[in-house]
Motif scaffolding. Sequence first.
Motif, PDB file in Angstrom:
ATOM      1  N   TRP A  15       0.861  -1.262   0.152  1.00  0.00           N
ATOM      2  CA  TRP A  15       0.184   0.115  -0.652  1.00  0.00           C
ATOM      3  C   TRP A  15       0.560   1.159  -0.310  1.00  0.00           C
ATOM      4  O   TRP A  15       0.465   1.835  -1.037  1.00  0.00           O
ATOM      5  CB  TRP A  15      -0.410   0.527   1.363  1.00  0.00           C
ATOM      6  CG  TRP A  15      -2.204   0.893   1.202  1.00  0.00           C
ATOM      7  CD1 TRP A  15      -2.208   2.394   2.069  1.00  0.00           C
ATOM      8  CD2 TRP A  15      -3.468   0.583   0.598  1.00  0.00           C
ATOM      9  NE1 TRP A  15      -3.414   2.976   1.715  1.00  0.00           N
ATOM     10  CE2 TRP A  15      -3.937   1.785   0.762  1.00  0.00           C
ATOM     11  CE3 TRP A  15      -4.243  -0.341   0.093  1.00  0.00           C
ATOM     12  CZ2 TRP A  15      -5.305   1.757   0.596  1.00  0.00           C
ATOM     13  CZ3 TRP A  15      -5.311   0.269  -0.207  1.00  0.00           C
ATOM     14  CH2 TRP A  15      -5.946   0.736  -0.261  1.00  0.00           C
TER      15      TRP A  15
ATOM     16  N   ASN B 245      -5.020  -6.234  -6.178  1.00  0.00           N
ATOM     17  CA  ASN B 245      -6.265  -5.937  -6.480  1.00  0.00           C
ATOM     18  C   ASN B 245      -6.344  -4.562  -5.624  1.00  0.00           C
ATOM     19  O   ASN B 245      -7.393  -4.321  -5.991  1.00  0.00           O
ATOM     20  CB  ASN B 245      -6.994  -7.518  -6.702  1.00  0.00           C
ATOM     21  CG  ASN B 245      -6.794  -7.860  -7.874  1.00  0.00           C
ATOM     22  OD1 ASN B 245      -7.348  -7.460  -9.221  1.00  0.00           O
ATOM     23  ND2 ASN B 245      -7.429  -9.313  -8.189  1.00  0.00           N
ATOM     24  N   GLU B 246      -6.583  -5.197  -4.386  1.00  0.00           N
ATOM     25  CA  GLU B 246      -7.042  -3.823  -3.667  1.00  0.00           C
ATOM     26  C   GLU B 246      -6.016  -2.987  -3.729  1.00  0.00           C
ATOM     27  O   GLU B 246      -6.773  -1.741  -3.739  1.00  0.00           O
ATOM     28  CB  GLU B 246      -6.689  -4.350  -1.858  1.00  0.00           C
ATOM     29  CG  GLU B 246      -7.707  -5.434  -1.382  1.00  0.00           C
ATOM     30  CD  GLU B 246      -7.291  -6.349   0.118  1.00  0.00           C
ATOM     31  OE1 GLU B 246      -5.890  -5.650   0.842  1.00  0.00           O
ATOM     32  OE2 GLU B 246      -7.783  -7.648   0.277  1.00  0.00           O
TER      33      GLU B 246
ATOM     34  N   ASP C  19      -4.781  -1.994  -6.421  1.00  0.00           N
ATOM     35  CA  ASP C  19      -4.621  -1.614  -7.425  1.00  0.00           C
ATOM     36  C   ASP C  19      -6.038  -0.469  -7.772  1.00  0.00           C
ATOM     37  O   ASP C  19      -6.200   1.113  -8.648  1.00  0.00           O
ATOM     38  CB  ASP C  19      -4.833  -2.110  -8.951  1.00  0.00           C
ATOM     39  CG  ASP C  19      -5.555  -2.226 -10.284  1.00  0.00           C
ATOM     40  OD1 ASP C  19      -4.698  -1.575 -11.175  1.00  0.00           O
ATOM     41  OD2 ASP C  19      -6.343  -2.193 -10.956  1.00  0.00           O
ATOM     42  N   ALA C  20      -6.969  -0.849  -6.350  1.00  0.00           N
ATOM     43  CA  ALA C  20      -8.264  -0.601  -7.206  1.00  0.00           C
ATOM     44  C   ALA C  20      -8.346   1.342  -6.148  1.00  0.00           C
ATOM     45  O   ALA C  20      -8.850   1.529  -6.621  1.00  0.00           O
ATOM     46  CB  ALA C  20      -9.217  -1.449  -6.122  1.00  0.00           C
ATOM     47  N   GLU C  21      -7.269   1.264  -5.271  1.00  0.00           N
ATOM     48  CA  GLU C  21      -7.005   2.961  -4.924  1.00  0.00           C
ATOM     49  C   GLU C  21      -6.223   3.591  -5.457  1.00  0.00           C
ATOM     50  O   GLU C  21      -6.327   5.002  -5.858  1.00  0.00           O
ATOM     51  CB  GLU C  21      -6.759   2.239  -3.207  1.00  0.00           C
ATOM     52  CG  GLU C  21      -6.480   3.899  -2.754  1.00  0.00           C
ATOM     53  CD  GLU C  21      -7.285   4.393  -2.402  1.00  0.00           C
ATOM     54  OE1 GLU C  21      -7.845   5.457  -1.862  1.00  0.00           O
ATOM     55  OE2 GLU C  21      -8.462   3.508  -1.885  1.00  0.00           O
TER      56      GLU C  21
ATOM     57  N   GLY D 205      -3.667   2.314  -8.259  1.00  0.00           N
ATOM     58  CA  GLY D 205      -3.497   2.334  -9.752  1.00  0.00           C
ATOM     59  C   GLY D 205      -2.035   1.618 -10.542  1.00  0.00           C
ATOM     60  O   GLY D 205      -1.171   2.595 -10.804  1.00  0.00           O
TER      61      GLY D 205
ATOM     62  N   ARG E  34      -1.372  -0.752 -12.494  1.00  0.00           N
ATOM     63  CA  ARG E  34      -0.894  -0.809 -14.364  1.00  0.00           C
ATOM     64  C   ARG E  34       0.165  -0.951 -15.039  1.00  0.00           C
ATOM     65  O   ARG E  34       0.647  -1.720 -15.447  1.00  0.00           O
ATOM     66  CB  ARG E  34      -2.140  -1.412 -14.893  1.00  0.00           C
ATOM     67  CG  ARG E  34      -3.463  -2.433 -13.491  1.00  0.00           C
ATOM     68  CD  ARG E  34      -5.359  -2.567 -14.867  1.00  0.00           C
ATOM     69  NE  ARG E  34      -5.663  -2.455 -13.347  1.00  0.00           N
ATOM     70  CZ  ARG E  34      -6.374  -3.309 -14.252  1.00  0.00           C
ATOM     71  NH1 ARG E  34      -6.612  -4.052 -14.976  1.00  0.00           N
ATOM     72  NH2 ARG E  34      -7.216  -4.096 -12.665  1.00  0.00           N
TER      73      ARG E  34
ATOM     74  N   LEU F 249      -4.302  -7.543 -13.818  1.00  0.00           N
ATOM     75  CA  LEU F 249      -3.131  -6.339 -13.129  1.00  0.00           C
ATOM     76  C   LEU F 249      -1.831  -5.624 -13.868  1.00  0.00           C
ATOM     77  O   LEU F 249      -0.445  -5.462 -14.086  1.00  0.00           O
ATOM     78  CB  LEU F 249      -2.607  -7.065 -12.306  1.00  0.00           C
ATOM     79  CG  LEU F 249      -4.307  -6.897 -11.520  1.00  0.00           C
ATOM     80  CD1 LEU F 249      -3.616  -7.985  -9.683  1.00  0.00           C
ATOM     81  CD2 LEU F 249      -4.808  -6.360 -10.950  1.00  0.00           C
TER      82      LEU F 249
END
Length: 136
Positions: free
Chosen positions: A68, A95-96, A98-100, A102, A104, A128
């Motif tokens: 994070w 994934n967690e 990436d949602a916050e 990004g 990729r 991802l």
Amino acid sequence: LDGLSHVTHRGAGDDMLRFVGVSVTLDGACGCLDCVQQKLLQWKGKRWGAIRNGIARVPEDKYRALVWEAARRGMRVTTKADGEAMIDQVIKIYNEVDAEFGIRDKRFVMMHSAFAHPQRHMPRLKELNVLPTTCI
């Protein structure tokens, strides 16, 4: 140079010293039979049920906090995850994060992943834009 844009991140630091990525080892090696598996590990025809849980070197909450913070700072994360259970953990946390933030375009890495499943793990890693490597 346009093709190298994925390696340029702001990271953390100053003109003299800048960190642009971190590397974490989550579990032991499959060759030493200490990777973290979800099922009984078979090695050279023997079942090794007693050590199937392997050695988880970093607790999930600490790993999540590290990934994070690295993503928040625009840093790339490379994670050594050998066993299936650790690979699942990496994908879940990537994934967690990436949602916050990004991730990729950061080209995160999951390395030495000997037990990555082609149908279960690889499509999720591709989504991802995570670079998986193996040591087999």
